[in-house]
Write a protein that holds these residues in place. Structure first.
Motif, PDB file in Angstrom:
ATOM      1  N   ARG A 167       0.831  -1.207   0.000  1.00 25.84           N
ATOM      2  CA  ARG A 167       0.000   0.000   0.000  1.00 25.84           C
ATOM      3  C   ARG A 167       0.868   1.262   0.000  1.00 25.84           C
ATOM      4  N   ASP A 168       2.026   1.188   0.656  1.00 24.20           N
ATOM      5  CA  ASP A 168       2.954   2.328   0.624  1.00 24.20           C
ATOM      6  C   ASP A 168       3.426   2.607  -0.803  1.00 24.20           C
ATOM      7  N   VAL A 169       3.655   1.559  -1.546  1.00 26.44           N
ATOM      8  CA  VAL A 169       4.058   1.725  -2.947  1.00 26.44           C
ATOM      9  C   VAL A 169       2.963   2.462  -3.718  1.00 26.44           C
ATOM     10  N   ASP A 170       1.718   2.084  -3.451  1.00 20.89           N
ATOM     11  CA  ASP A 170       0.597   2.759  -4.115  1.00 20.89           C
ATOM     12  C   ASP A 170       0.563   4.247  -3.772  1.00 20.89           C
ATOM     13  N   ARG A 171       0.806   4.563  -2.515  1.00 20.83           N
ATOM     14  CA  ARG A 171       0.768   5.971  -2.099  1.00 20.83           C
ATOM     15  C   ARG A 171       1.903   6.764  -2.744  1.00 20.83           C
ATOM     16  N   LYS A 172       3.074   6.154  -2.871  1.00 21.49           N
ATOM     17  CA  LYS A 172       4.215   6.839  -3.477  1.00 21.49           C
ATOM     18  C   LYS A 172       4.018   7.073  -4.975  1.00 21.49           C
ATOM     19  N   LEU A 173       3.367   6.132  -5.606  1.00 19.42           N
ATOM     20  CA  LEU A 173       3.174   6.234  -7.057  1.00 19.42           C
ATOM     21  C   LEU A 173       1.912   6.998  -7.426  1.00 19.42           C
ATOM     22  N   ARG A 174       1.137   7.357  -6.414  1.00 15.20           N
ATOM     23  CA  ARG A 174      -0.108   8.075  -6.700  1.00 15.20           C
ATOM     24  C   ARG A 174       0.209   9.404  -7.375  1.00 15.20           C
ATOM     25  N   GLY A 175      -0.548   9.708  -8.436  1.00 21.96           N
ATOM     26  CA  GLY A 175      -0.301  10.914  -9.208  1.00 21.96           C
ATOM     27  C   GLY A 175       0.311  10.595 -10.556  1.00 21.96           C
ATOM     28  N   SER A 176       0.674   9.343 -10.769  1.00 24.39           N
ATOM     29  CA  SER A 176       1.223   8.958 -12.073  1.00 24.39           C
ATOM     30  C   SER A 176       0.491   7.738 -12.589  1.00 24.39           C
TER      31      SER A 176
END
Length: 221
Positions: A167-176
């Motif tokens: 889920r952290d990966v999802d948050r970091k990649l959010r916006g792209s």
């Protein structure tokens, strides 16, 4: 007017004859020169026509070569597509009802770590993307989704990763890329069709205004 002496008249007659002869000679040469020019001009025209024909033949050859090259390229592309499809079909047949390997399961987990999308695993978009990118050759998106839901997700620790990390990966990649996948999932859930011709917001407002202004509430119940 007194007549000229006979000797003078004879001399004048000879001179006249010589002049006429000279003029005829010069005119003859001029005619020959003109004729030569005509011949030369004709030769030039023949050469020009030959050049035009050669030029047209050259262009025709180039166009033919271009057409053949283009046809050859298209044939190669079609051959590559057919080969790719054939290779994929082979993998689908080979992997049908075969158990998943450890490498295949790791490939699914690594996809989420690299591209995100774990929070979207409830939809179909992320799994279709996996199949399109050939993450597990020969596995359909339905098969990968089922495998992850029933076997991998509950054993994430065996792969050295936790649900929170994904889920952290999802948050970091959010916006792209993550937002792109989320939009695809949202469209999928509301029945959005890519090629459909939907009403714009402006058109929706015009319809609502028409209903209100004409009091057509009964017609839209």
């Amino acid at each position: 007017k007194p007549s000229l002496p006979v000797s003078v008249q004879l001399r004048n007659l000879v001179l006249h004859s010589l002049c006429c002869s000279s003029i005829n000679t010069v005119m003859g040469r001029r005619h020959q020169t003109d004729a030569g020019k005509v011949v030369d001009r004709g030769e030039e025209e023949d050469q020009s026509e030959d050049s035009v024909v050669d030029c047209l033949d050259s262009h025709a050859s180039v166009r033919t070569a271009h057409t053949l090259s283009k046809t050859s390229e298209e044939a190669e592309e079609n051959s590559e597509v057919e080969k790719t499809n054939s290779d994929r079909e082979f993998w689908y047949i080979t992997k049908f009802k075969q158990p998943y390997s450890r490498g295949e399961e790791e490939a699914l987990v690594k996809f989420f770590l690299r591209n995100g999308g774990y929070s979207l695993k409830g939809g179909n978009t992320v799994w279709k993307k996996m199949e399109e990118e050939w993450i597990c050759p020969g596995r359909t998106w339905q098969s990968m989704r089922t495998r992850f839901d029933k076997n991998i997700e509950k054993n994430l620790k065996q792969f050295g990763v936790s649900e929170e990390q994904l889920r952290d990966v999802d948050r970091k990649l959010r916006g792209s890329r993550q937002e792109d996948m989320m939009e695809e999932v949202a469209n999928e859930r509301r029945g959005f069709r890519q090629n459909a011709n939907y009403y714009t917001q402006k058109e929706d407002l015009r319809i609502l205004n028409f209903i209100v202004e004409n009091k057509r509430f009964e017609d839209v119940r």
